[in-house]
Design an enzyme around this catalytic site. Structure first.
Site, PDB file in Angstrom:
ATOM      1  N   GLU A  82      -5.494  -1.222   8.064  1.00  0.00           N
ATOM      2  CA  GLU A  82      -5.643  -2.061   6.874  1.00  0.00           C
ATOM      3  C   GLU A  82      -5.769  -3.530   7.250  1.00  0.00           C
ATOM      4  OE1 GLU A  82      -5.416  -0.499   3.623  1.00  0.00           O
ATOM      5  OE2 GLU A  82      -6.310  -2.415   3.094  1.00  0.00           O
ATOM      6  N   LYS A 103       0.850  -1.205   0.000  1.00  0.00           N
ATOM      7  CA  LYS A 103       0.000   0.000   0.000  1.00  0.00           C
ATOM      8  C   LYS A 103       0.883   1.251   0.000  1.00  0.00           C
ATOM      9  CE  LYS A 103      -4.278  -1.790   0.587  1.00  0.00           C
ATOM     10  NZ  LYS A 103      -5.542  -1.456  -0.053  1.00  0.00           N
TER      11      LYS A 103
HETATM   12  C1  PYR Z   1      -7.881  -3.928  -1.599  1.00  0.00           C
HETATM   13  C2  PYR Z   1      -7.974  -4.193  -0.182  1.00  0.00           C
HETATM   14  O1  PYR Z   1      -7.745  -3.304   0.627  1.00  0.00           O
HETATM   15  C3  PYR Z   1      -8.351  -5.507   0.273  1.00  0.00           C
HETATM   16  O2  PYR Z   1      -8.686  -6.376  -0.529  1.00  0.00           O
HETATM   17  O3  PYR Z   1      -8.312  -5.704   1.488  1.00  0.00           O
HETATM   18 MG    MG Z   2      -7.418  -4.065   2.549  1.00  0.00          MG
END
Ligand code: PYR
Ligand code: MG
Ligand code: NAI
Length: 556
Positions: free
Chosen positions: A255, A184
């Protein structure tokens, strides 16, 4: 003009940024990835920096070096080899890595990002070569602020943090999930123009419940079952507030946390700290943008749009929330907007009598006789189905055909990553809808022909959103990130979709435009920050110029 400054926040982006850089010479400069130019050092630099004799004679321009890299890249036998090759390049010559990534984003995105990054996480321990990023384990409890001093950069602006519990649609990968913050952040630089020096990938390594990993002698993470409950929350809390103390201007992007934790952290920190959850909020903005573009093809007014989600986890509920906001902007009341959104999960339609609904689900639950996905589609007649299940094949032929039966131009977003987790493929969506589907997927599918017509399936991925949101937020030192910023980001993205793309069935702008897309989004987000009194830097004369001015350029 807003000149409220938080303690430790200076007046402009650049202020206080200078790092104590040690002048490097000779082999040290070649071994320093940030300074290294390889054969790109000029004759004069070679003389002045003690490099004579350490490099072959010829001086290569960065363009020539990039060409050499791409030839080597294309010669690799598979995508994992390509991934390893690119990461090694970054370790040797960071600017060349970003030059190549920026100039070949369409070809390289599927390697540094989904789908290959998923495989790289699964094999993280096997392919490990070089430490990158910052690892925090429960053994660091009480010392996080201290150990942050080990990070060699004084002024970090973007942190992407995961605890590895829900890596793409691949489940709990423990510390191997570090590949995601790294990936990312590469895109924060390539697409969002954030200097890589200002980026920090973080793994909150709180263990893993993946027994295969725990039994693998090569596994490199904290070798215990996942820390849960209060101890876990307090470690996350200590991390966030330690970061705030050390890096008061940094944005924290959460995330790939498992959904209950993702929502817990969002709720806990969104007002207190400059932070957002990419899976909940970034994905939402890309979906709203995609829907708005798709409606230009189908001609449906936004206020009439009905959407059915398959999956009711963080991605899907985040999308539903922002979509509801967008419908309200189009004139509906909150209650009316919610009625236009329904969910089906692994146990069927979310009906009010179900006892297993999360707080994010309850507000969308309905009273209905329908139970399964197909009968729910027949009853609700949605314009769009959006999959965020992590389960392949869940957009079956019957599902797509049911959509094609109720809509002339069915919108079908199979957003799960990586590619082998997509709810259906592009080819299936076009074939089963007789070429009428408006399709997008989280991971890329190649352009294809169906009955003589060429389709360019769009990639509906939060990569279109987070780099611009981060860039905008840190350019004005936003104090927090609001929902309105994500709506503004969605509009900025949707505005870039041209008519001729829509004619080819593509509802997102080309990935080659990512840098300009991010700039547009950053400007929209920064404007919102001023409008909502959330910007901590004074308003500049020319906002776009200011943002453009801070964007990293890897050229030498
Ligand atoms: C793209 C993303 O952040 C995911 O698939 O978790
Ligand atoms: Mg993700
Ligand atoms: N394209 C993009 O930008 C993004 C894509 N995603 C993808 O979305 C997927 C889900 O992520 P989260 O929402 O965080 O996961 P999650 O685990 O919170 O949610 C998954 C949901 O799918 C449901 N589900 C599971 N099996 C199902 C089945 N057979 N039929 C119907 N529903 C089923 C579960 O009940 C749950 O509600 C992942 O594959 C992830 O890669 C996530 C963020 C961004």
């Amino acid at each position: 003009m807003n000149s409220r400054l938080a303690p430790g926040v200076s007046m402009s982006y650049h202020e206080g940024m200078a790092e104590r850089e040690r002048p490097l010479r000779g082999m040290d400069i070649i071994h320093d990835s940030r300074s290294n130019k390889g054969t790109g050092f000029t004759r004069e630099e070679r003389r002045n920096l003690g490099l004579r004799g350490l490099l072959p004679y010829q001086i290569s321009s960065q363009e020539l070096q990039a060409q050499r890299v791409m030839e080597n890249f294309r010669r690799k036998e598979n995508n994992m080899e390509r991934y390893i090759f690119l990461r090694s390049l970054e370790e040797r010559n960071e600017r060349l890595f970003f030059r190549v990534l920026m100039d070949n984003i369409r070809e390289l995105l599927p390697i540094v990002y989904t789908p290959t990054v998923g495989q790289a996480c699964q094999q993280f321990a096997n392919i490990f070569r070089h430490a990158k990023g910052f690892y925090i384990t429960p053994e660091d409890k009480g010392h996080i602020r201290d150990i942050l001093n080990n990070w060699p950069v004084e002024d970090v602006r973007i942190i992407v943090v995961t605890d590895g519990e829900r890596i793409l649609g691949l489940g709990d990968l423990g510390a191997n999930g570090m590949g995601i913050p790294i990936g990312k952040l590469s895109l924060y630089t390539a697409a969002g123009g954030i200097d890589p020096l200002r980026c920090m990938p973080v793994m909150l390594d709180v263990g893993t419940d993946n027994t295969e990993l725990l039994n693998d002698p090569l596994y490199m993470g904290w070798p215990h079952a996942r820390l849960r409950g209060r101890e876990y929350q307090s470690l996350v809390e200590e991390f966030v507030f330690s970061v705030q103390d050390k890096y008061p201007k940094a944005l924290i992007q959460f995330e790939d946390f498992a959904t209950p934790n993702a929502y817990h952290h969002l709720k806990r920190f969104r007002q207190a700290v400059l932070s957002f959850n990419d899976d909940i909020q970034g994905t939402a903005a890309v979906a709203v943008a995609g829907l708005k573009a798709a409606l230009r093809i189908s001609g449906t007014p936004l206020r009439d749009l009905r959407v059915m989600f398959l999956g009711a986890g963080s991605a899907a509920t985040g999308m539903a929330h922002l979509l509801t906001r967008a419908l309200m902007e189009a004139g509906l009341s909150e209650g009316e907007a919610r009625k236009q959104v329904q969910f089906v999960d692994e146990h069927g339609l979310l009906i009010s009598s179900r006892k297993d609904l999360t707080p994010q689900n309850i507000e969308y639950s309905v009273d209905s006789e329908a139970r399964d996905f197909v009968s729910a589609i027949r009853e609700f007649e949605p314009h769009a189905i959006i999959g965020a299940t992590g389960v392949p094949g869940t957009f079956s032929r019957e599902v797509v055909e049911s959509m094609a039966a109720v809509q002339q131009r069915p919108i079908i977003f199979a957003l799960s990553n990586p590619t082998d987790r997509a709810e259906c493929s592009a080819a299936q969506a076009y074939e089963w809808s007789s070429g009428r589907a408006i399709f997008a997927s989280g991971s890329p599918f190649q352009p294809l022909e169906y009955e003589g017509k060429r389709f360019e399936p769009a990639q509906g991925n939060n990569v279109y959103i987070f780099p611009g949101v981060g860039l905008g937020a840190i350019s004005v030192a936003a104090s927090r990130i609001s929902d309105s910023m994500f709506l503004a980001a969605a509009d900025a993205l949707a505005a870039r979709v041209k008519q001729e793309q829509l004619e080819r069935g593509s509802i997102f702008p080309p990935l080659t435009e990512l840098r300009n897309i991010s700039l547009d989004i950053a400007e929209a987000v920064a404007l919102k920050a001023y409008e909502q009194n959330l910007a901590r830097y004074p308003h500049p004369d020319d906002l776009r110029e200011l943002i453009q001015g801070v964007m990293y350029d890897p050229s030498y």
